[in-house]
Design a protein around this motif. Structure first.
Motif, PDB file in Angstrom:
ATOM      1  N   ASP A  63       0.824  -1.213   0.000  1.00 33.21           N
ATOM      2  CA  ASP A  63       0.000   0.000   0.000  1.00 33.21           C
ATOM      3  C   ASP A  63       0.860   1.266   0.000  1.00 33.21           C
ATOM      4  O   ASP A  63       0.317   2.374  -0.115  1.00 33.21           O
ATOM      5  N   THR A  64       2.157   1.111   0.127  1.00 36.04           N
ATOM      6  CA  THR A  64       3.066   2.255   0.132  1.00 36.04           C
ATOM      7  C   THR A  64       2.979   3.006  -1.186  1.00 36.04           C
ATOM      8  O   THR A  64       3.126   2.428  -2.260  1.00 36.04           O
ATOM      9  N   ALA A  65       2.705   4.304  -1.102  1.00 33.06           N
ATOM     10  CA  ALA A  65       2.544   5.138  -2.290  1.00 33.06           C
ATOM     11  C   ALA A  65       2.271   6.572  -1.854  1.00 33.06           C
ATOM     12  O   ALA A  65       2.057   6.838  -0.663  1.00 33.06           O
ATOM     13  N   VAL A  66       2.283   7.458  -2.830  1.00 29.86           N
ATOM     14  CA  VAL A  66       1.741   8.799  -2.611  1.00 29.86           C
ATOM     15  C   VAL A  66       0.251   8.725  -2.927  1.00 29.86           C
ATOM     16  O   VAL A  66      -0.144   8.231  -3.985  1.00 29.86           O
ATOM     17  N   TYR A  67      -0.545   9.194  -1.988  1.00 27.81           N
ATOM     18  CA  TYR A  67      -2.003   9.164  -2.141  1.00 27.81           C
ATOM     19  C   TYR A  67      -2.513  10.555  -2.491  1.00 27.81           C
ATOM     20  O   TYR A  67      -2.144  11.540  -1.847  1.00 27.81           O
ATOM     21  N   TYR A  68      -3.353  10.597  -3.519  1.00 28.63           N
ATOM     22  CA  TYR A  68      -3.915  11.851  -4.005  1.00 28.63           C
ATOM     23  C   TYR A  68      -5.434  11.808  -3.911  1.00 28.63           C
ATOM     24  O   TYR A  68      -6.046  10.763  -4.181  1.00 28.63           O
ATOM     25  N   CYS A  69      -6.042  12.928  -3.571  1.00 21.33           N
ATOM     26  CA  CYS A  69      -7.483  13.024  -3.739  1.00 21.33           C
ATOM     27  C   CYS A  69      -7.752  13.873  -4.973  1.00 21.33           C
ATOM     28  O   CYS A  69      -6.925  14.692  -5.390  1.00 21.33           O
ATOM     29  N   ALA A  70      -8.916  13.657  -5.557  1.00 22.31           N
ATOM     30  CA  ALA A  70      -9.263  14.336  -6.790  1.00 22.31           C
ATOM     31  C   ALA A  70     -10.772  14.497  -6.876  1.00 22.31           C
ATOM     32  O   ALA A  70     -11.518  13.751  -6.235  1.00 22.31           O
ATOM     33  N   ALA A  71     -11.198  15.457  -7.685  1.00 26.78           N
ATOM     34  CA  ALA A  71     -12.617  15.759  -7.848  1.00 26.78           C
ATOM     35  C   ALA A  71     -12.999  15.672  -9.320  1.00 26.78           C
ATOM     36  O   ALA A  71     -12.246  16.137 -10.193  1.00 26.78           O
ATOM     37  N   ALA A  72     -14.175  15.094  -9.565  1.00 31.25           N
ATOM     38  CA  ALA A  72     -14.692  14.964 -10.922  1.00 31.25           C
ATOM     39  C   ALA A  72     -16.131  15.456 -10.968  1.00 31.25           C
ATOM     40  O   ALA A  72     -16.856  15.367  -9.985  1.00 31.25           O
ATOM     41  N   GLY A  73     -16.527  15.936 -12.150  1.00 29.96           N
ATOM     42  CA  GLY A  73     -17.867  16.481 -12.305  1.00 29.96           C
ATOM     43  C   GLY A  73     -18.945  15.428 -12.479  1.00 29.96           C
ATOM     44  O   GLY A  73     -20.130  15.752 -12.465  1.00 29.96           O
ATOM     45  N   HIS A  74     -18.539  14.165 -12.640  1.00 26.73           N
ATOM     46  CA  HIS A  74     -19.517  13.100 -12.740  1.00 26.73           C
ATOM     47  C   HIS A  74     -18.923  11.850 -12.126  1.00 26.73           C
ATOM     48  O   HIS A  74     -17.714  11.801 -11.847  1.00 26.73           O
ATOM     49  N   TYR A  75     -19.739  10.823 -11.893  1.00 28.65           N
ATOM     50  CA  TYR A  75     -19.270   9.614 -11.230  1.00 28.65           C
ATOM     51  C   TYR A  75     -18.416   8.803 -12.190  1.00 28.65           C
ATOM     52  O   TYR A  75     -18.884   8.356 -13.234  1.00 28.65           O
ATOM     53  N   THR A  76     -17.159   8.609 -11.846  1.00 34.56           N
ATOM     54  CA  THR A  76     -16.213   7.927 -12.717  1.00 34.56           C
ATOM     55  C   THR A  76     -15.065   7.381 -11.884  1.00 34.56           C
ATOM     56  O   THR A  76     -14.839   7.844 -10.762  1.00 34.56           O
ATOM     57  N   VAL A  77     -14.351   6.414 -12.461  1.00 32.78           N
ATOM     58  CA  VAL A  77     -13.138   5.894 -11.825  1.00 32.78           C
ATOM     59  C   VAL A  77     -11.921   6.133 -12.697  1.00 32.78           C
ATOM     60  O   VAL A  77     -10.825   5.707 -12.368  1.00 32.78           O
ATOM     61  N   ARG A  78     -12.108   6.814 -13.825  1.00 29.36           N
ATOM     62  CA  ARG A  78     -10.992   7.078 -14.735  1.00 29.36           C
ATOM     63  C   ARG A  78     -10.195   8.288 -14.263  1.00 29.36           C
ATOM     64  O   ARG A  78     -10.747   9.380 -14.129  1.00 29.36           O
ATOM     65  N   PRO A  79      -8.892   8.129 -14.029  1.00 24.86           N
ATOM     66  CA  PRO A  79      -8.088   9.281 -13.576  1.00 24.86           C
ATOM     67  C   PRO A  79      -8.202  10.481 -14.507  1.00 24.86           C
ATOM     68  O   PRO A  79      -8.234  11.625 -14.039  1.00 24.86           O
TER      69      PRO A  79
END
Length: 122
Positions: A90-106
């Motif tokens: 699980d070691t990694a840099v974790y980012y949060c992000a916002a999208a205008g619609h429901y999606t899982v695509r970065p």
């Protein structure tokens, strides 16, 4: 415009827990799908979990199902990632992000935080 600031990362032993938080600016936070992503050295940035604007729909990548939980508090403009039974992978840099619609695509996420490091020791 949405600005995102992550917090809560750190060093933890395998089996331990961390809670990440992502504070958002802007009055329209409640209308955005929020996602947590992670990127390990030499690897692509991948989705970890996402949550719809209402909180009613969530998604988890297979490797974290049953261990991580995403939640949001629209009154506080904050999204959380509770991480339990952490593993070295699980070691990694974790980012949060916002999208205008429901999606899982970065690529569909418009706004990103600066990231927070999570390191899990064995």
């Amino acid at each position: 415009q949405v600005q995102l600031v992550e917090s809560g990362g750190g060093l933890v032993q395998a089996g331990g827990s961390l809670r990440l938080a992502c504070a958002a600016s802007g009055r329209t936070f409640s209308s955005y799908t929020m996602g947590w992503f992670r990127q390990a050295p030499g690897k692509e940035r991948d989705i970890v979990a996402s949550i719809s604007w209402s909180g009613l729909s969530t998604y988890y990548t297979d490797s974290v199902k049953g261990r991580f939980a995403i939640s949001r508090d629209n009154a506080k403009n904050t999204v959380y990632l509770q991480m339990n039974r952490l593993k070295p992978e699980d070691t990694a840099v974790y980012y949060c992000a916002a999208a205008g619609h429901y999606t899982v695509r970065p690529g569909a996420y418009n706004y990103w935080g600066q990231g927070t490091q999570v390191t899990v020791s064995s």
